[in-house]
Design a protein around this motif. Sequence first.
Motif, PDB file in Angstrom:
ATOM      1  N   VAL A   1     -10.388 -16.912  -2.148  1.00 28.68           N
ATOM      2  CA  VAL A   1     -10.426 -15.721  -1.301  1.00 28.68           C
ATOM      3  C   VAL A   1     -11.795 -14.896  -1.820  1.00 28.68           C
ATOM      4  O   VAL A   1     -12.211 -14.732  -2.735  1.00 28.68           O
ATOM      5  N   THR A   2     -12.467 -14.479  -0.496  1.00 24.70           N
ATOM      6  CA  THR A   2     -13.220 -13.726  -0.457  1.00 24.70           C
ATOM      7  C   THR A   2     -13.156 -12.486   0.180  1.00 24.70           C
ATOM      8  O   THR A   2     -13.009 -12.562   1.693  1.00 24.70           O
ATOM      9  N   CYS A   3     -13.367 -11.520  -0.281  1.00 23.71           N
ATOM     10  CA  CYS A   3     -13.132 -10.252   0.327  1.00 23.71           C
ATOM     11  C   CYS A   3     -14.456  -9.668   0.695  1.00 23.71           C
ATOM     12  O   CYS A   3     -15.286  -9.402  -0.465  1.00 23.71           O
ATOM     13  N   PHE A   4     -14.497  -9.274   1.975  1.00 20.51           N
ATOM     14  CA  PHE A   4     -16.094  -8.731   2.125  1.00 20.51           C
ATOM     15  C   PHE A   4     -15.963  -7.133   1.697  1.00 20.51           C
ATOM     16  O   PHE A   4     -14.935  -6.586   1.730  1.00 20.51           O
ATOM     17  N   ARG A   5     -17.338  -6.541   2.086  1.00 22.11           N
ATOM     18  CA  ARG A   5     -17.311  -5.132   1.899  1.00 22.11           C
ATOM     19  C   ARG A   5     -16.110  -4.270   2.449  1.00 22.11           C
ATOM     20  O   ARG A   5     -15.769  -4.425   3.591  1.00 22.11           O
ATOM     21  N   SER A   6     -15.561  -3.498   1.641  1.00 16.22           N
ATOM     22  CA  SER A   6     -14.630  -2.588   2.065  1.00 16.22           C
ATOM     23  C   SER A   6     -13.239  -3.069   2.342  1.00 16.22           C
ATOM     24  O   SER A   6     -12.589  -2.349   2.894  1.00 16.22           O
ATOM     25  N   ALA A   7     -13.010  -4.487   2.353  1.00 13.04           N
ATOM     26  CA  ALA A   7     -11.604  -4.937   2.600  1.00 13.04           C
ATOM     27  C   ALA A   7     -10.692  -4.910   1.591  1.00 13.04           C
ATOM     28  O   ALA A   7     -10.898  -4.460   0.548  1.00 13.04           O
ATOM     29  N   SER A   8      -9.575  -4.726   2.341  1.00 13.57           N
ATOM     30  CA  SER A   8      -8.345  -4.592   1.306  1.00 13.57           C
ATOM     31  C   SER A   8      -7.241  -5.653   1.524  1.00 13.57           C
ATOM     32  O   SER A   8      -6.994  -5.833   2.493  1.00 13.57           O
ATOM     33  N   TYR A   9      -6.894  -6.170   0.407  1.00 14.33           N
ATOM     34  CA  TYR A   9      -6.123  -7.550   0.674  1.00 14.33           C
ATOM     35  C   TYR A   9      -4.815  -7.453  -0.259  1.00 14.33           C
ATOM     36  O   TYR A   9      -4.959  -7.537  -1.647  1.00 14.33           O
ATOM     37  N   ASN A  10      -3.846  -7.988   0.046  1.00 15.01           N
ATOM     38  CA  ASN A  10      -2.656  -8.076  -0.784  1.00 15.01           C
ATOM     39  C   ASN A  10      -2.185  -9.641  -0.596  1.00 15.01           C
ATOM     40  O   ASN A  10      -1.975  -9.970   0.515  1.00 15.01           O
ATOM     41  N   GLN A  11      -1.620 -10.200  -1.634  1.00 15.43           N
ATOM     42  CA  GLN A  11      -1.275 -11.699  -1.684  1.00 15.43           C
ATOM     43  C   GLN A  11      -0.077 -11.497  -2.462  1.00 15.43           C
ATOM     44  O   GLN A  11      -0.187 -11.494  -3.767  1.00 15.43           O
ATOM     45  N   ILE A  12       1.256 -12.017  -1.931  1.00 21.10           N
ATOM     46  CA  ILE A  12       2.302 -11.964  -2.559  1.00 21.10           C
ATOM     47  C   ILE A  12       2.832 -13.343  -2.593  1.00 21.10           C
ATOM     48  O   ILE A  12       3.122 -13.732  -1.558  1.00 21.10           O
ATOM     49  N   GLN A  13       2.857 -14.206  -3.631  1.00 23.26           N
ATOM     50  CA  GLN A  13       3.202 -15.594  -3.486  1.00 23.26           C
ATOM     51  C   GLN A  13       4.515 -15.651  -4.548  1.00 23.26           C
ATOM     52  O   GLN A  13       4.541 -15.395  -5.689  1.00 23.26           O
ATOM     53  N   THR A  14       5.637 -16.195  -4.115  1.00 23.21           N
ATOM     54  CA  THR A  14       6.675 -16.478  -5.098  1.00 23.21           C
ATOM     55  C   THR A  14       7.183 -18.107  -4.843  1.00 23.21           C
ATOM     56  O   THR A  14       6.952 -18.609  -3.989  1.00 23.21           O
ATOM     57  N   PHE A  15       7.334 -18.543  -5.982  1.00 31.89           N
ATOM     58  CA  PHE A  15       7.489 -20.194  -6.175  1.00 31.89           C
ATOM     59  C   PHE A  15       8.926 -20.191  -7.024  1.00 31.89           C
ATOM     60  O   PHE A  15       8.925 -19.795  -8.009  1.00 31.89           O
ATOM     61  N   ARG A  16       9.854 -20.969  -6.281  1.00 31.30           N
ATOM     62  CA  ARG A  16      11.138 -21.100  -6.892  1.00 31.30           C
ATOM     63  C   ARG A  16      11.292 -22.580  -7.219  1.00 31.30           C
ATOM     64  O   ARG A  16      11.337 -23.462  -6.313  1.00 31.30           O
TER      65      ARG A  16
ATOM     66  N   GLY B   1     -17.580 -11.665  -3.192  1.00 29.26           N
ATOM     67  CA  GLY B   1     -17.953 -11.109  -1.911  1.00 29.26           C
ATOM     68  C   GLY B   1     -19.212 -12.213  -1.392  1.00 29.26           C
ATOM     69  O   GLY B   1     -19.352 -13.388  -1.943  1.00 29.26           O
ATOM     70  N   ARG B   2     -19.752 -11.753  -0.231  1.00 26.60           N
ATOM     71  CA  ARG B   2     -21.017 -12.502   0.120  1.00 26.60           C
ATOM     72  C   ARG B   2     -22.250 -12.176  -0.542  1.00 26.60           C
ATOM     73  O   ARG B   2     -22.851 -11.363  -0.132  1.00 26.60           O
ATOM     74  N   LYS B   3     -22.382 -13.288  -1.422  1.00 24.63           N
ATOM     75  CA  LYS B   3     -23.587 -12.903  -2.360  1.00 24.63           C
ATOM     76  C   LYS B   3     -24.750 -12.883  -1.648  1.00 24.63           C
ATOM     77  O   LYS B   3     -25.943 -12.165  -1.703  1.00 24.63           O
TER      78      LYS B   3
END
Lengths: 276, 313
Positions: free
Chosen positions: B137-152, B169-171
């Motif tokens: 995942v690459t989050c750009f400037r000021s981005a806000s990201y939630n990732q919720i993963q559940t494995f059963r 980010g974008r180097k």
Amino acid sequence: MEHDDKETYILLLLSDSNLPTGSFVASSGLESFVKHGFFSSHSSASDSTLSFIQDSLATYARSALPFVSDAHHIVEEFFQSDDTDIDTTIVGLHALDDLYESMTLNHVAKRASKSQGVALLTLYSKGFSKPVFLQQEETTESTRETRLLSLVDRLKLTIRREETEGHLPICWGVLTGALQLSLERAQYLHLFLHARGLLSAAVRLNILGPYGAQQLLLHAVRPLIDREVSRCKHLHTELHNAELAEENFNGPATTWPLGEILATRHDLQHSRIFNS
Amino acid sequence: MSVVSPSIQKIDIGGGRIVSRSHGSAVVFSELSSTYPLKLLSPRITQAGVALVYILSYGGGLVGGDRIKLSVDVGSETTLVLLSQGSTKVFKTRPGNRASGGAQRTSCSSLGPITTTQTMDVLISHNSALFLLPDPVTCFRSASYNQIQTFRLSGDSSSAVLLDWVTSGRKSLGEEWVFSRYYSVNEVWVDGKKIVKDVLLLEDSIEDTKPLPQRRLGDKLAPYSCYATLILYGPLVQNIILSLNAEYETISVFKMNVPSDLIWSISGISDGKGCVVRVAGKDTEGVKSWLGNALRKLEDVMSIDMYRRAFSA
């Protein structure tokens, strides 16, 4: 007023660096961090140590303080109501402990957390319970103390039977709850002890001198503790209130993956003086 | 292309569902559906018992306010490989589209960054496996990201390889850990018991730290610009766990003067049935090639071709 005096006295006891809690063999990743070349050659030993304390304290506060708060709350409920039975309370504490176990995915930190946790419970039952010759006739206070002691002993027994792990933040919440220290003070003291432990590790590692460490503790570390306490004091684990989905987005978390990797690599050091 | 099934009507915006079932030696999808901006692609695979799905998003990225909700059911005797195509890019707002077409999804910047959320729930049945091997995942400037993963997972017969990684980010634009928030949760349940809850929160904030100097997110993650967490569990990955442990035990650290370009650690979970590996590297390619080496034995299960799709540069 009287309660304040008692609380202050307990704070003095708990902040004693000679307490047999095993924290003197923990560097919480500092030794490994230095060994792996992460102390910058561009800044002074004090600056590098402070940066480490800042990052370590932030991630520890965010991951552990919600557990301290919830465990403290469970014990408070236990002694405030005579109807709350010991089994229910133990089940609640075990659930917290299981959750902390599933969230602490670093075997070195796990090891340190468990040994310090059980040491705190032993401290309570052996060091803070009332000696037999001072026990007088039965009062409300003494009945309460007996109940709390049997709770702590029960928890200890289940740890010995490996029914639960006995992690440090949960045991700290139990100890301070049983001593009737307010939650605010329990939270603050927990982070203070974490920071002071790092500074004494820095002294043992010859990074700082004892006076230098004291200077930092007085002048630089305090605002760090203040900030982390205010940031994390209202956080809970998902177990605190199952209906609140918010804990899914705002619960305990690791905030410093670099520190996590280096703390895990502690045992890879060719020679080392700490256990974590 | 994704199969349009009748149930697509029931899927919310950004929703998706993958259901794999064993049919002789082949794997069929009894369901494979998604709605905008999520896109699921399943190329034909020759390896018996294995299916591959690419998880994509239209325009190659996600913007503030996007909500992706994917539900996956890996049926018995099937192995499902989930890949992405290039890194998952998270923008604060849809690029070059601030005021027009995407207006219903982008919101006023005066409200601050709106969070992008991806959730994935995966059921892994007996004798089945999930290999989740996306690009980072690459989050750009000021981005806000939630990732919720559940494995059963089910019992001791199901396996999982779960890779979750993030870059700074974008180097090329000088971005180095300047997104606003990255929050990632990975839960692993085995027979109804939660054995792993890995929660990583990376948040950049400007605060008064006097008398100390400001300490930004980039300061505490330096000198690395890519962090990966890899969770392995189950019988199919025992050989990988053994060889990683063996390699780890040969490491002996003497006093170093500067940090190395890449560091990693491993901790066992559930008495060695699984493990958690963490890797940090100065560049994403270095981390990718390390992961590719670590997971090389997956070739046997998922075919060399698919392994290359996951780890080729």
